[in-house]
Enzyme design. Structure first.
Site, PDB file in Angstrom:
ATOM      1  N   TYR A  67       0.841  -1.202   0.000  1.00  0.00           N
ATOM      2  CA  TYR A  67       0.000   0.000   0.000  1.00  0.00           C
ATOM      3  C   TYR A  67       0.869   1.241   0.000  1.00  0.00           C
ATOM      4  CZ  TYR A  67       0.865   1.020   4.985  1.00  0.00           C
ATOM      5  OH  TYR A  67       1.448   1.346   6.185  1.00  0.00           O
ATOM      6  N   CYS A  68       0.263   2.344  -0.458  1.00  0.00           N
ATOM      7  CA  CYS A  68       0.899   3.660  -0.410  1.00  0.00           C
ATOM      8  C   CYS A  68      -0.212   4.704  -0.298  1.00  0.00           C
ATOM      9  CB  CYS A  68       1.785   3.902  -1.634  1.00  0.00           C
ATOM     10  SG  CYS A  68       0.910   3.820  -3.205  1.00  0.00           S
ATOM     11  N   THR A  69       0.118   5.973  -0.420  1.00  0.00           N
ATOM     12  CA  THR A  69      -0.861   7.038  -0.181  1.00  0.00           C
ATOM     13  C   THR A  69      -2.013   7.010  -1.175  1.00  0.00           C
ATOM     14  OG1 THR A  69       0.973   8.397   0.617  1.00  0.00           O
ATOM     15  CG2 THR A  69      -1.123   9.517   0.225  1.00  0.00           C
ATOM     16  N   GLY A  97      -1.791   4.997  -4.379  1.00  0.00           N
ATOM     17  CA  GLY A  97      -1.776   3.811  -5.221  1.00  0.00           C
ATOM     18  C   GLY A  97      -0.684   3.760  -6.265  1.00  0.00           C
ATOM     19  N   VAL A 120      -4.294   4.672   0.569  1.00  0.00           N
ATOM     20  CA  VAL A 120      -4.862   5.015   1.876  1.00  0.00           C
ATOM     21  C   VAL A 120      -5.985   6.044   1.715  1.00  0.00           C
ATOM     22  CG1 VAL A 120      -4.331   5.946   4.169  1.00  0.00           C
ATOM     23  CG2 VAL A 120      -2.638   4.557   2.974  1.00  0.00           C
TER      24      VAL A 120
END
Length: 603
Positions: free
Chosen positions: A316-318, A320, A355
């Site tokens: 995951y990241c901020t 995508g 996220v």
């Protein structure tokens, strides 16, 4: 009184009071019918805008109120949710929500769950986050002469501010403007060129305060949408990307055992907030990166491989975009790198929309702990319902970070100071900044980020030497294993790229494996033109969906043709390098399959 009249020799007896009563009844009847017609019309109108009849609606509203008192479930995610959305006056809805018709635009309001008490007109800024990879990449001429100028003009015409990272491989944008202009930009992108943005997911947050608007627009030509150092021939094919999971499905995966979740963000982001799965669920992994270029090196470390062994991998990241290349790299190495292939990884998954989208689905936070660092004027924020409760005093802030000076709990990156040895943002509390300003306690070069303290990094030169050494070791291993081509050889070849020498073929192999082909545009005619001497082609596809993976096996007419084909390893076809290697048949199946002969196969 009775009146007798003689007309046409007939006698008619008329009772005047009875006549008045009759007229009154007819008048009442007409009024009743008119009232019924009005009600019917209103009812039909309500059906046309998908509302329920008033009586049923009142019953349903009463039922909902009872359920909320008991602690009903959130319809969006199935989780218990006792906190209501910030109420509005009767007849009003959240600004812009009723206007949305594009299902690929994920819309939310910054005023949901947050009590403001301010005039709504002060919160008139909308924020747009999106990225889109383009396959195959735009060619240089179209990119330089059309894409860059078009994006600049579109942004200026619609008064957009913020950042557009524009590469041949696509767009990565964080933009602010009025809601109407943001939607206008999305609409124009949908119509661009050959439909590259038809399926793009745009995430829009409305009703932000004026101070969170970017001051100007920056259209930045870049080589990569995210700087992983994987541009050009080092880039794994984007169609290798991991399985995209919507927030609800990702949430469920976080609770599964035999799973790891990799935080693809930088460590200073993870320091103030991250996923915190249940004890019986996924194991959290922080690569401890200062920048994304460190990810390939981390992925290749023995201790990383040991933790991935036999697990399903979540990323995951901020928003995508960082997961696209990161997951593609891991899946590509599973196919091409024996050191990763033998780990028995059970699947690679990434959070669709990052996220940011998870918070929209789980406003109460789900498995998230702390704040989400952002690269816009919000800087960092908690899940919307959590943030609303904190601002209204219903709950205390859950602070994960610590001030680098005094070590008290702190999670707000403010000011322009950066770590003097590595350059990441410094996490320093308001009191320590003030003490430095007043000359009470100076913030000198000894105050470094947590990573530099932990790794005992004391100078920029020391860090640079360390990073260069790790990168060179990683690249030499990749070149030795044939995963990426030797850049030195490529430079020599580029001067006379049409001359490829034949590769040694002592075993007279005629079966070859070809990878990194363009999954959208590669076909039989293109491959035959690129590699002369092919007699059979077997495309590698997904057994269920039929999706082409950009790989396949080919049979060559002679061993000499095979040697010449392998000598073309790294040749650019459809704007990307293709990799060719010997792969003799295993003996289990008849090779080549009769149906794969040229002229009978399909792409």
């Amino acid at each position: 009184m009775v009146k007798i009249s003689n007309k046409d020799e007939d006698l008619e007896v008329i009772n005047e009071p009875s006549k008045k009563k009759k007229e009154k009844r007819e008048k009442k009847k007409k009024k009743k019918e008119a009232t019924k017609r009005d009600k019917d019309e209103k009812f039909e109108k309500s059906l046309s805008i998908e509302e329920e009849p008033p009586k049923k609606k009142r019953k349903k509203d009463k039922k909902k109120k009872k359920e909320k008192k008991k602690g009903g479930k959130n319809e969006a995610d199935g989780s218990n949710n006792d906190t209501k959305e910030n109420p509005l006056p009767d007849g009003e809805t959240r600004k812009h929500k009723a206007e949305q018709t594009d299902k690929k635009i994920i819309l939310s309001s910054a005023l949901d769950y947050v009590p403001t008490g301010k005039d709504k007109e002060e919160n008139d800024v909308s924020l747009l986050l999106f990225y889109q990879y383009v396959e195959p990449p735009w060619d240089n001429e179209f990119y330089n002469n059309t894409v860059l100028s078009h994006m600049q003009k579109l942004g200026e015409d619609l008064h957009l501010t913020g950042r557009m990272r524009v590469a041949r491989e696509g767009l990565n944008c964080t933009l602010t403007s009025s809601h109407e202009n943001i939607l206008g930009f999305c609409k124009e992108l949908r119509k661009f060129h050959k439909g590259e943005f038809v399926d793009t997911e745009f995430k829009v947050t409305t009703d932000l305060p004026k101070k969170q608007r970017f001051p100007n627009l920056k259209v930045m030509p870049v080589t990569e949408l995210v700087n992983y150092g994987l541009n050009g021939e080092k880039a794994p094919p984007i169609d290798y990307t991991g399985t995209h999971l919507e927030p609800k499905s990702y949430h469920e995966k976080l609770a599964e055992d035999n799973t790891v979740v990799i935080d693809v963000r930088n460590h200073y982001e993870a320091a103030i907030g991250r996923f915190d799965p249940p004890q019986t669920g996924a194991e959290y992994m922080d690569p401890l990166m200062r920048k994304s270029t460190e990810f390939p090196v981390w992925l290749d470390k023995p201790e990383t491989k040991e933790k991935l062994k036999g697990k399903q991998v979540l990323m995951y990241c901020t928003g995508g975009v960082r997961c696209e290349r990161a997951s593609a790299l891991l899946k590509y190495k599973i196919d091409t790198d024996p050191g990763i292939k033998d780990l028995g990884i059970k699947g690679v998954y990434q959070l669709q929309g990052g996220v940011d989208k998870y918070f929209k689905q789980f406003p109460e936070g789900g498995f998230w702990k702390g704040k989400n660092y952002t690269f816009d004027k919000r800087f960092a924020h908690a899940p919307p319902q959590v943030e609303g409760d904190e601002r209204s005093g219903k709950s205390e802030p859950d602070v994960m970070g610590k001030c680098e000076v005094c070590r008290k709990p702190w999670d707000m990156y403010r000011g322009k100071r950066r770590c003097p040895t590595c350059g990441v943002p410094s996490l320093i509390c308001r009191d320590c900044f003030q003490a430095d300003k007043d000359g009470i306690r100076k913030i000198d070069r000894r105050i470094r980020c947590d990573l530099c303290v932990e790794q005992n990094v004391k100078s920029k030169a020391q860090l640079k030497v360390q990073e260069q050494k790790e990168l060179e070791e990683y690249q030499s291993k990749q070149i030795a294993s044939g995963i990426i081509p030797d850049s030195t050889g490529d430079k020599k070849r580029s001067k006379n790229s049409h001359k490829f020498g034949p590769a040694p073929n002592p075993d007279n192999v005629t079966r070859l494996f070809v990878k990194n082909m363009c999954s959208k545009n590669m076909d039989e005619a293109t491959l035959l033109d690129a590699i002369p001497g092919i007699t059979h082609i077997v495309w590698r596809t997904d057994r269920t969906s039929g999706q082409f993976f950009g790989q396949g096996w080919i049979e060559m007419a002679t061993p000499e043709d095979a040697a010449r084909a392998v000598g073309m390893n790294g040749k650019r076809v459809l704007n990307r390098p293709i990799y060719i290697e010997y792969q003799p048949p295993g003996g289990k199946d008849a090779w080549p399959p009769p149906s794969s002969r040229i002229g009978q196969s399909g792409s």
